[in-house]
Scaffold this active site. Sequence first.
Site, mmCIF file in Angstrom:
data_model
loop_
_atom_site.group_PDB
_atom_site.id
_atom_site.type_symbol
_atom_site.label_atom_id
_atom_site.label_comp_id
_atom_site.label_asym_id
_atom_site.label_seq_id
_atom_site.Cartn_x
_atom_site.Cartn_y
_atom_site.Cartn_z
ATOM 1 N N ALA A 151 -25.652 -29.297 96.720
ATOM 2 C CA ALA A 151 -26.621 -29.956 95.817
ATOM 3 C C ALA A 151 -26.485 -29.502 94.371
ATOM 4 O O ALA A 151 -27.349 -29.789 93.543
ATOM 5 C CB ALA A 151 -28.041 -29.712 96.334
ATOM 6 N N ARG A 153 -23.960 -30.430 92.403
ATOM 7 C CA ARG A 153 -23.290 -31.487 91.625
ATOM 8 C C ARG A 153 -23.377 -32.818 92.370
ATOM 9 O O ARG A 153 -23.721 -32.863 93.557
ATOM 10 C CB ARG A 153 -21.799 -31.143 91.442
ATOM 11 N N ASN A 206 -24.678 -32.986 103.067
ATOM 12 C CA ASN A 206 -23.995 -33.709 101.983
ATOM 13 C C ASN A 206 -22.688 -33.058 101.543
ATOM 14 O O ASN A 206 -21.754 -33.758 101.138
ATOM 15 C CB ASN A 206 -24.948 -33.821 100.787
ATOM 16 N N TYR A 231 -9.782 -36.791 105.860
ATOM 17 C CA TYR A 231 -11.149 -37.136 105.428
ATOM 18 C C TYR A 231 -11.744 -38.232 106.327
ATOM 19 O O TYR A 231 -12.888 -38.136 106.771
ATOM 20 C CB TYR A 231 -11.070 -37.594 103.972
HETATM 21 P P1 NAP Z 1 -18.691 -33.500 94.460
HETATM 22 O O1 NAP Z 1 -19.173 -34.110 93.200
HETATM 23 O O2 NAP Z 1 -17.292 -33.011 94.544
HETATM 24 O O3 NAP Z 1 -19.712 -32.311 94.847
HETATM 25 C C1 NAP Z 1 -19.474 -31.589 96.025
HETATM 26 C C2 NAP Z 1 -20.632 -30.680 96.306
HETATM 27 O O4 NAP Z 1 -20.396 -30.055 97.578
HETATM 28 C C3 NAP Z 1 -20.780 -29.564 95.295
HETATM 29 O O5 NAP Z 1 -22.153 -29.273 95.147
HETATM 30 C C4 NAP Z 1 -20.053 -28.386 95.950
HETATM 31 O O6 NAP Z 1 -20.542 -27.114 95.559
HETATM 32 C C5 NAP Z 1 -20.425 -28.640 97.407
HETATM 33 N N1 NAP Z 1 -19.501 -28.026 98.366
HETATM 34 C C6 NAP Z 1 -18.182 -28.288 98.557
HETATM 35 N N2 NAP Z 1 -17.706 -27.518 99.545
HETATM 36 C C7 NAP Z 1 -18.734 -26.743 99.979
HETATM 37 C C8 NAP Z 1 -18.867 -25.740 100.960
HETATM 38 N N3 NAP Z 1 -17.827 -25.367 101.720
HETATM 39 N N4 NAP Z 1 -20.078 -25.154 101.115
HETATM 40 C C9 NAP Z 1 -21.133 -25.513 100.356
HETATM 41 N N5 NAP Z 1 -21.079 -26.472 99.420
HETATM 42 C C10 NAP Z 1 -19.880 -27.060 99.218
HETATM 43 O O7 NAP Z 1 -18.854 -34.517 95.682
HETATM 44 P P2 NAP Z 1 -19.730 -35.853 95.807
HETATM 45 O O8 NAP Z 1 -18.923 -36.993 95.332
HETATM 46 O O9 NAP Z 1 -21.091 -35.626 95.270
HETATM 47 O O10 NAP Z 1 -19.783 -35.988 97.401
HETATM 48 C C11 NAP Z 1 -20.914 -35.585 98.167
HETATM 49 C C12 NAP Z 1 -20.732 -36.107 99.588
HETATM 50 O O11 NAP Z 1 -20.622 -37.532 99.563
HETATM 51 C C13 NAP Z 1 -19.468 -35.602 100.289
HETATM 52 O O12 NAP Z 1 -19.729 -35.364 101.645
HETATM 53 C C14 NAP Z 1 -18.514 -36.755 100.140
HETATM 54 O O13 NAP Z 1 -17.533 -36.769 101.144
HETATM 55 C C15 NAP Z 1 -19.463 -37.931 100.250
HETATM 56 N N6 NAP Z 1 -18.952 -39.165 99.667
HETATM 57 C C16 NAP Z 1 -18.656 -39.234 98.334
HETATM 58 C C17 NAP Z 1 -18.169 -40.432 97.805
HETATM 59 C C18 NAP Z 1 -17.833 -40.590 96.347
HETATM 60 O O14 NAP Z 1 -17.308 -41.676 95.991
HETATM 61 N N7 NAP Z 1 -18.103 -39.632 95.488
HETATM 62 C C19 NAP Z 1 -17.991 -41.536 98.643
HETATM 63 C C20 NAP Z 1 -18.305 -41.418 99.990
HETATM 64 C C21 NAP Z 1 -18.795 -40.237 100.488
HETATM 65 P P3 NAP Z 1 -19.951 -26.355 94.223
HETATM 66 O O15 NAP Z 1 -20.458 -27.159 93.049
HETATM 67 O O16 NAP Z 1 -20.543 -25.009 94.285
HETATM 68 O O17 NAP Z 1 -18.466 -26.422 94.336
#
Ligand code: NAP
Length: 254
Positions: free
Chosen positions: A15, A17, A93, A158
Amino acid sequence: MNQNQSKKVALITGASRGIGREIALTLGKTGDYKIIVNYLSSVESANKVVDEIKSSGSEAIAIQANVSEKDEIQKLVNESISAFGKIDVLVNNAGITRDNLLIRMTESEWTDVLKTNFEGVIVLTEAVLTHMTSQKSGKIINITSTVGVHGNAGQANYAAAKSALISYTKIKARELMPFIRVNAIAPGLVKTDMTSKFDLGKLSETKLGRAADPKDIAECTLWLAGSGGDYVTGQIIEIDGGLFLWSDVEALAH
Ligand code: NAP
């Protein structure tokens, strides 16, 4: 019951980012939730989310924990319970990508993605469920992806993790009826750091003419977490702006 006790507690992984940040802010700013902001390494960003929620009048804390590591997951649950006494809403998430063509995909690209995006979700959910089942209530919301539904070249790891999460959602919903709701949201392309390598401007050519904003996903999460989601379980809600819809008539027209 005083007003403070009646507030629900929501734990949102990843949460600091992107989508998770927006979910934490959206739930926090309603005044109905106490928020746990989990993060991996972005401590400053996580603290900013907490401060923004607090400045709207709600309680929030940040907890660092790697949700792909069993002992850190247990620490996350223990610290959450000792801070707020319960967990009513779990939003799984946190997620990562390690894209590569299947033929070139390395073992660590497979295991990193499966551990974070799927195995960790199961371990965390089961740990949270020990509390939710004794409460006889709770909402679990898994953030999967349209890639888990439709597949995508270069994302076998993925897609495998996200489609496993879809199956897990459907099975847990059945196993946990009637007290606990389990649903998933499958976003399409959302403007976050994760998609910064893509030219999302190209989506202006699609029917809805834009990529998703994290707010689009957060609003649906808010609805599922609240009373709107009380009669919904085992569902996979695709929020992709119609990315995979096909208009036959128009496609055939000259
Ligand atoms: P993001 O901007 O890359 O942010 C990822 C978040 O997950 C960050 O808060 C990060 O923490 C945290 N994180 C990563 N690995 C972690 C771990 N091992 N333990 C705890 N926290 C962890 O990603 P997002 O785009 O918001 O994606 C969020 C979710 O939506 C994901 O599950 C992704 O697969 C899904 N999703 C995204 C999209 C898209 O288009 N963006 C589409 C479909 C699904 P830090 O900041 O501390 O690194």
